[in-house]
Design a protein around this motif. Structure first.
Motif, PDB file in Angstrom:
ATOM      1  N   THR A  44       0.832  -1.214   0.000  1.00 17.45           N
ATOM      2  CA  THR A  44       0.000   0.000   0.000  1.00 17.45           C
ATOM      3  C   THR A  44       0.868   1.267   0.000  1.00 17.45           C
ATOM      4  O   THR A  44       0.452   2.287  -0.541  1.00 17.45           O
ATOM      5  CB  THR A  44      -1.013   0.024   1.167  1.00 17.45           C
ATOM      6  N   VAL A  47       1.371   1.950  -3.505  1.00 22.59           N
ATOM      7  CA  VAL A  47       0.146   2.528  -4.090  1.00 22.59           C
ATOM      8  C   VAL A  47       0.077   4.012  -3.717  1.00 22.59           C
ATOM      9  O   VAL A  47      -0.243   4.867  -4.556  1.00 22.59           O
ATOM     10  CB  VAL A  47      -1.120   1.784  -3.582  1.00 22.59           C
ATOM     11  N   LYS A  51      -0.183   7.093  -6.292  1.00 17.76           N
ATOM     12  CA  LYS A  51      -1.304   8.041  -6.270  1.00 17.76           C
ATOM     13  C   LYS A  51      -0.795   9.470  -6.090  1.00 17.76           C
ATOM     14  O   LYS A  51      -1.288  10.396  -6.737  1.00 17.76           O
ATOM     15  CB  LYS A  51      -2.261   7.701  -5.119  1.00 17.76           C
ATOM     16  N   ALA A  59      -8.185   8.019  -1.025  1.00 14.41           N
ATOM     17  CA  ALA A  59      -9.176   6.970  -0.732  1.00 14.41           C
ATOM     18  C   ALA A  59      -9.937   6.576  -1.991  1.00 14.41           C
ATOM     19  O   ALA A  59     -10.136   7.398  -2.893  1.00 14.41           O
ATOM     20  CB  ALA A  59     -10.158   7.469   0.324  1.00 14.41           C
ATOM     21  N   ASP A  60     -10.363   5.317  -2.043  1.00 15.19           N
ATOM     22  CA  ASP A  60     -11.175   4.838  -3.163  1.00 15.19           C
ATOM     23  C   ASP A  60     -12.347   4.037  -2.580  1.00 15.19           C
ATOM     24  O   ASP A  60     -12.254   2.807  -2.396  1.00 15.19           O
ATOM     25  CB  ASP A  60     -10.310   3.966  -4.089  1.00 15.19           C
ATOM     26  N   ARG A  63     -13.582   0.786  -4.413  1.00 12.66           N
ATOM     27  CA  ARG A  63     -12.692  -0.365  -4.159  1.00 12.66           C
ATOM     28  C   ARG A  63     -12.924  -0.915  -2.742  1.00 12.66           C
ATOM     29  O   ARG A  63     -13.002  -2.123  -2.533  1.00 12.66           O
ATOM     30  CB  ARG A  63     -11.238   0.094  -4.361  1.00 12.66           C
ATOM     31  N   GLU A  64     -13.081  -0.013  -1.780  1.00  9.02           N
ATOM     32  CA  GLU A  64     -13.278  -0.468  -0.392  1.00  9.02           C
ATOM     33  C   GLU A  64     -14.580  -1.270  -0.251  1.00  9.02           C
ATOM     34  O   GLU A  64     -14.604  -2.294   0.436  1.00  9.02           O
ATOM     35  CB  GLU A  64     -13.314   0.740   0.561  1.00  9.02           C
ATOM     36  N   GLN A  67     -13.972  -4.675  -1.587  1.00  6.15           N
ATOM     37  CA  GLN A  67     -13.149  -5.474  -0.656  1.00  6.15           C
ATOM     38  C   GLN A  67     -13.992  -5.964   0.526  1.00  6.15           C
ATOM     39  O   GLN A  67     -13.867  -7.120   0.945  1.00  6.15           O
ATOM     40  CB  GLN A  67     -11.979  -4.639  -0.122  1.00  6.15           C
ATOM     41  N   VAL A  96      -4.074   3.127   6.206  1.00  7.84           N
ATOM     42  CA  VAL A  96      -3.470   3.229   4.869  1.00  7.84           C
ATOM     43  C   VAL A  96      -3.778   4.598   4.262  1.00  7.84           C
ATOM     44  O   VAL A  96      -2.886   5.266   3.712  1.00  7.84           O
ATOM     45  CB  VAL A  96      -3.976   2.087   3.949  1.00  7.84           C
ATOM     46  N   ILE A  97      -5.044   5.029   4.390  1.00  5.23           N
ATOM     47  CA  ILE A  97      -5.431   6.319   3.800  1.00  5.23           C
ATOM     48  C   ILE A  97      -4.653   7.464   4.464  1.00  5.23           C
ATOM     49  O   ILE A  97      -4.200   8.397   3.801  1.00  5.23           O
ATOM     50  CB  ILE A  97      -6.962   6.517   3.894  1.00  5.23           C
ATOM     51  N   HIS A 100      -1.433   7.527   2.834  1.00  2.24           N
ATOM     52  CA  HIS A 100      -1.536   8.064   1.474  1.00  2.24           C
ATOM     53  C   HIS A 100      -1.657   9.584   1.497  1.00  2.24           C
ATOM     54  O   HIS A 100      -1.068  10.275   0.660  1.00  2.24           O
ATOM     55  CB  HIS A 100      -2.745   7.464   0.748  1.00  2.24           C
TER      56      HIS A 100
HETATM   57  C1  LIG Z   1      -4.575   0.765  -1.312  1.00  2.69           C
HETATM   58  C2  LIG Z   1      -5.456   1.607  -1.852  1.00  2.69           C
HETATM   59  O1  LIG Z   1      -5.862   2.794  -1.228  1.00  2.69           O
HETATM   60  C3  LIG Z   1      -6.850   2.849  -0.202  1.00  2.69           C
HETATM   61  C4  LIG Z   1      -6.629   1.749   0.744  1.00  2.69           C
HETATM   62  C5  LIG Z   1      -7.172   0.516   0.496  1.00  2.69           C
HETATM   63  C6  LIG Z   1      -6.643  -0.709   1.174  1.00  2.69           C
HETATM   64  O2  LIG Z   1      -5.892  -0.567   2.158  1.00  2.69           O
HETATM   65  O3  LIG Z   1      -6.956  -1.821   0.719  1.00  2.69           O
HETATM   66  C7  LIG Z   1      -8.216   0.399  -0.442  1.00  2.69           C
HETATM   67  C8  LIG Z   1      -8.719   1.472  -1.095  1.00  2.69           C
HETATM   68  C9  LIG Z   1      -8.218   2.855  -0.872  1.00  2.69           C
HETATM   69  O4  LIG Z   1      -9.151   3.602  -0.117  1.00  2.69           O
HETATM   70  C10 LIG Z   1      -6.036   1.380  -3.179  1.00  2.69           C
HETATM   71  O5  LIG Z   1      -6.652   2.298  -3.735  1.00  2.69           O
HETATM   72  O6  LIG Z   1      -5.886   0.259  -3.711  1.00  2.69           O
END
Ligand SMILES: C=C(O[C@@H]1C=C(C(=O)O)C=C[C@H]1O)C(=O)O
Length: 123
Positions: A44, A47, A51, A59-60, A63-64, A67, A96-97, A100
């Motif tokens: 991450t 990633v 980004k 943040a996405d 995708r969240e 998941q 993670v965010i 980022h």
């Molecule tokens: C890692 C990412 O960034 C962020 C963190 C994520 C994660 O920890 O899985 C998923 C989505 C995003 O909010 C991604 O975009 O893949």
């Protein structure tokens, strides 16, 4: 020592042995979790840099959501609590965010991220 007390003592000794074995197993699982999390965070971080370089959002949420749906299904298959799986993922993703966002602001303000050597007043 009466036979009853002796067998109680044996039971406790067996329980202690089982407890020690279970704790060894728990320690191994905890070590695996730490290694897995370290690898996940290494991925991450990459990633986050990607980004930041391309000015993509930290943040996405789409995708969240995917998941979470996937992990809830996996948890159900594994007879594990899906609410806990979701909470755990959210906890990690939040961290993670935060990383980022820090990478994005380091990219936008490199002078703040790496202030360089401290100037002494008598230099
Ligand atoms: C890692 C990412 O960034 C962020 C963190 C994520 C994660 O920890 O899985 C998923 C989505 C995003 O909010 C991604 O975009 O893949």
């Amino acid at each position: 020592m009466s036979a009853e007390i002796a067998s109680e003592t044996d039971d406790v000794a067996r329980a202690r042995e089982l407890l020690r074995d279970l704790r060894t197993s728990i320690d191994n699982f905890d070590a695996s979790i730490i290694y897995l999390l370290a690898e996940r965070f290494r991925a991450t971080e990459r990633v986050g840099l990607l980004k930041a370089e391309h000015k993509l959002p930290a943040a996405d949420p789409t995708r969240e959501r995917e998941q979470i749906a996937r992990l809830r299904d996996l948890a159900k298959d594994a007879k594990f609590n899906p609410d806990f799986a979701e909470k755990f993922l959210n906890f990690i993703v939040k961290e993670v965010i935060r990383h980022h966002e820090a990478a994005a602001s380091a990219q936008a303000n490199p002078e703040l991220a790496n202030p360089g050597p401290v100037q002494r007043s008598n230099d």
